[in-house]
Design a protein around this motif. Structure first.
Motif, mmCIF file in Angstrom:
data_model
loop_
_atom_site.group_PDB
_atom_site.id
_atom_site.type_symbol
_atom_site.label_atom_id
_atom_site.label_comp_id
_atom_site.label_asym_id
_atom_site.label_seq_id
_atom_site.Cartn_x
_atom_site.Cartn_y
_atom_site.Cartn_z
ATOM 1 N N ALA A 34 1.516 -1.407 -0.436
ATOM 2 C CA ALA A 34 -0.052 -0.710 -0.071
ATOM 3 C C ALA A 34 0.684 1.625 -0.438
ATOM 4 C CB ALA A 34 -0.608 -0.120 1.188
ATOM 5 N N HIS A 58 -4.666 0.716 -4.917
ATOM 6 C CA HIS A 58 -4.445 0.718 -2.877
ATOM 7 C C HIS A 58 -3.372 1.752 -2.465
ATOM 8 C CE1 HIS A 58 -6.163 -3.092 -2.304
ATOM 9 N NE2 HIS A 58 -5.258 -3.333 -2.486
ATOM 10 N N ASN A 59 -3.654 3.200 -3.475
ATOM 11 C CA ASN A 59 -3.381 3.874 -3.596
ATOM 12 C C ASN A 59 -3.679 5.334 -2.281
ATOM 13 O OD1 ASN A 59 -0.905 3.476 -5.055
ATOM 14 N ND2 ASN A 59 -2.506 4.260 -6.936
ATOM 15 N N TYR A 60 -3.665 5.126 -1.694
ATOM 16 C CA TYR A 60 -4.075 6.383 -0.407
ATOM 17 C C TYR A 60 -4.133 7.838 -0.237
ATOM 18 C CZ TYR A 60 -5.475 1.627 1.170
ATOM 19 O OH TYR A 60 -6.321 0.258 0.646
#
Length: 91
Positions: A34, A58-60
């Motif tokens: 992540a 899953h790039n926050y």
């Protein structure tokens, strides 16, 4: 603050300062499970785009705290990194 978090802290791996270099840091960020980054950073944008090009999500980047519940939630998905109306010249 993430390292001090009782849930996330134990799962975070850090790179010693003496072993850190831009190419290695980029590789670690791109290949991580992540990625949490600052959407205003061009470095973050490059990492997020590279992860998406490789089929990794899953790039926050686009998160906001809900003012009622206090929970963090995604306000724009991974595709936003390519959206010119959101990222302007950085897309």
């Amino acid at each position: 603050r993430l390292l001090a978090d009782p849930d996330l802290g134990p799962m975070i791996r850090t790179v010693p300062e003496e072993a850190s270099w831009v190419g290695g840091d980029l590789t670690l960020a791109i290949m991580s499970n992540a990625f949490i980054g600052n959407p205003a950073s061009t470095f973050t944008g490059f990492i997020a785009k590279s992860r998406l090009a490789l089929g990794l999500g899953h790039n926050y980047l686009f998160r906001a705290r809900d003012k009622d519940s206090g929970e963090w939630k995604t306000v724009c998905g991974d595709h936003c990194i390519f959206d010119k109306s959101i990222m302007n010249v950085m897309s």
